[in-house]
Write a protein that holds these residues in place. Sequence first.
Motif: not given
Length: 344
Positions: A173-181, A183-199
């Motif tokens: 769920d957390e990884v999917a949320a990071a993907v969604r965030a 992707a939403d940024a990309l749709s506005t023309g902004v390249q989102a920063a890489t996100e790290v999900v610690p497990v």
Amino acid sequence: MMTGGTSQSPAGRPVLQRWLAGARDDHPLRVLEAAAHTNAAVPAAFDALEAMAAALDQAAGSDPRWLTKTREFTRLRSMSQLLEMRAEFALALALTGAEVGYQLGDTKVANPDILLTDSDVVYAGVEVTARAPQSINEVVERVEAEAAVSGGGFDVALTFSRYPSRLRSPVADEVAAAVRAQADALSTGVQAATEVVPVQDPKNAGQVDIIVQVSPGTGAVGWDVTAGTLTSPLEAAAYAAFEAGRGDQKAAQARSLDGSPVLLAVDVSRYGAAWMRPGRVWAGQLAASQHFTPDYPFAAIAVLLQSLDQPGLLDIGVGISPHLPAADRQILLDLCSTLGWPCE
């Protein structure tokens, strides 16, 4: 149905239309279908699958085992199940194209998925399966579903700091949320920063970091492992291919043809870096593997790759057990020669 924003009419994919009649909303193609109008990769995947299905449907005619297979298709519930069945289709398509006689296995008894025949006599078999690390596979499927729902237009790369033994649902769920965030940024023309999900999970014997990177693309989801207890992703994929043939059920299928050789075909398309080793190299590596012990149930192992947007096989390599009798070895060598498959 599944027109995907193209000019193609529903009748353009009549076989899939028929097979999906009565399929539930959670069928993997139904999930993809919902995103077809915004994701250009989806129609290409449907077109490739339709081409495969139509050719096999025509060749099979009213064969009752083929009709059973199409009913199984209607009941698929996950992308993993779809890819495994699609691998069966890809192999059957190769056999059909090379005019190698075959029939589907009988689901009521222990036998391989595909039975090779000559004058209606079974002389060999092919058991088909797919492999990806279970915990990673669940996360990848969650991300693929997220990509489909979000409409595509982007690729997702997941990098694991090492192989995890377990990834619980909240991690997916957390990884999917990071993907969604992103992707939403990309749709506005902004390249989102890489996100790290610690497990943090005691099963993993230490922290596993999942690096999530979303970039413009066509909907591809890929993953890799940078380090870990398994020294090489390719060694891990080879080990997984052999492990796919172990267990009582697989052993029964491998030994069900009264001594005739059975080939285990393993789809490793989703197993990290497995795609980096071409089939001709896989053939030699498999044949020389220490995992081919005298008691290994299968006569040979094939590692195969497929892609949703292309019909048939992308690549394949076959390794024959060094412990196989000469006559059985020749059967498999002749088969590979007919099909044009690298084989050692």
